[in-house]
Structure formats: structure tokens, C-alpha cells
Design an enzyme around this catalytic site. Structure first.
Site, short mmCIF file in Angstrom:
data_model
loop_
_atom_site.label_atom_id
_atom_site.label_comp_id
_atom_site.label_asym_id
_atom_site.label_seq_id
_atom_site.Cartn_x
_atom_site.Cartn_y
_atom_site.Cartn_z
N ILE A 1 0.80 -1.11 -0.11
CA ILE A 1 0.10 0.06 0.07
C ILE A 1 1.02 1.33 -0.05
CG2 ILE A 1 -1.69 1.18 1.28
CD1 ILE A 1 -2.67 -1.38 2.51
N ASN B 1 0.74 4.34 0.97
CA ASN B 1 0.92 5.24 2.17
C ASN B 1 1.26 4.43 3.32
OD1 ASN B 1 -1.51 3.62 2.71
ND2 ASN B 1 -2.72 5.49 3.26
N CYS B 2 1.88 3.31 3.09
CA CYS B 2 2.22 2.38 4.48
C CYS B 2 3.89 2.86 4.51
CB CYS B 2 2.19 1.02 4.05
SG CYS B 2 2.97 -0.07 5.15
N ASN B 3 4.22 3.22 5.93
CA ASN B 3 5.43 3.69 6.04
C ASN B 3 6.46 2.51 5.99
OD1 ASN B 3 4.89 6.17 6.70
ND2 ASN B 3 4.63 5.78 8.79
N LYS C 1 7.03 2.09 1.93
CA LYS C 1 7.94 3.21 1.50
C LYS C 1 9.60 3.11 1.95
CE LYS C 1 4.30 6.94 2.29
NZ LYS C 1 3.91 8.23 3.01
#
Length: 115
Positions: free
Chosen positions: A6, A8-10, A13
């Protein structure tokens, strides 16, 4: 290599930044936009067992109704829930040939993904 996650998952990223920083080519599939197929979940389950990639530490699991949690009696039950709630899949998922890994670990990445 294929990376699932996903955007927007840190953790995703961090993993994508690591891959880019080490010039590792990959194709990305966003669970939120494209989902994940039942066949792919069955494949991961056969290789690793769904317990390895069902994230019971995350908010999605914690917010589930207790009856839903208790209803998971079989692999099929778990995979059906994971397909409906992809944010419960431990991220990122890295597939590279026979290599399958859930999460981010620099040591594992260096050992398995740097050629």
C-alpha cells in the site's frame, strides 16, 4: 521482482526507498487499487502459511469484530478475509523467483535481492 503493498504504508515506503537506493528493479502492485487475487493468496499460503502474512498486530485486525476473528477456522476463511481486507496483509510482500518475503528487513534484502 514484484512488490505488493500500500503506497501510504511507512514500511512499504522504506522498502521501496531501499530498493531504489540499491538499484533493484521491481514492479509494484498496490493492494488498495488492484487488490490481490484468491489464487495469489493461495500461492503464498502454500509457500509460507497464511499465519506468516496475516498481520494481527495492525489496526485493521484490532478493529475487527471479535466474532469475525473467531470465525477464522481454516485457511480458506483466513484467505477470504485477507482478500476483503488487504490492509491486514503484512507489507510489503516481495516475490522474486522462489524468494518470498513479508515485511522489511535490510539484512534479508541485502542477502537475497542484491546480485
Amino acid at each position: 521482482m514484484k512488490v505488493y503493498g500500500i503506497t501510504n504504508c511507512n514500511t512499504v515506503k522504506k522498502a521501496l526507498d531501499w530498493l531504489k537506493g540499491h538499484n533493484v528493479a521491481y514492479e509494484f502492485q498496490d493492494f488498495k487499487k488492484l487488490g490481490v487475487t484468491e489464487e495469489k493468496l493461495k500461492e503464498w499460503d502454500a509457500k509460507a502459511g497464511y499465519e506468516k502474512f496475516m498481520n494481527k498486530q495492525g489496526l485493521t485486525w484490532k478493529q475487527l469484530d471479535p466474532q469475525v476473528k473467531e470465525s477464522i477456522k481454516t485457511n480458506a476463511d483466513a484467505l477470504k478475509l485477507l482478500q476483503q481486507k488487504t490492509s491486514m496483509i503484512k507489507r510489503p510482500v516481495i516475490e522474486d523467483g522462489d524468494f518470498l518475503f513479508f515485511g522489511f528487513d535490510e539484512g534479508v534484502y541485502e542477502d537475497k535481492l542484491i546480485r
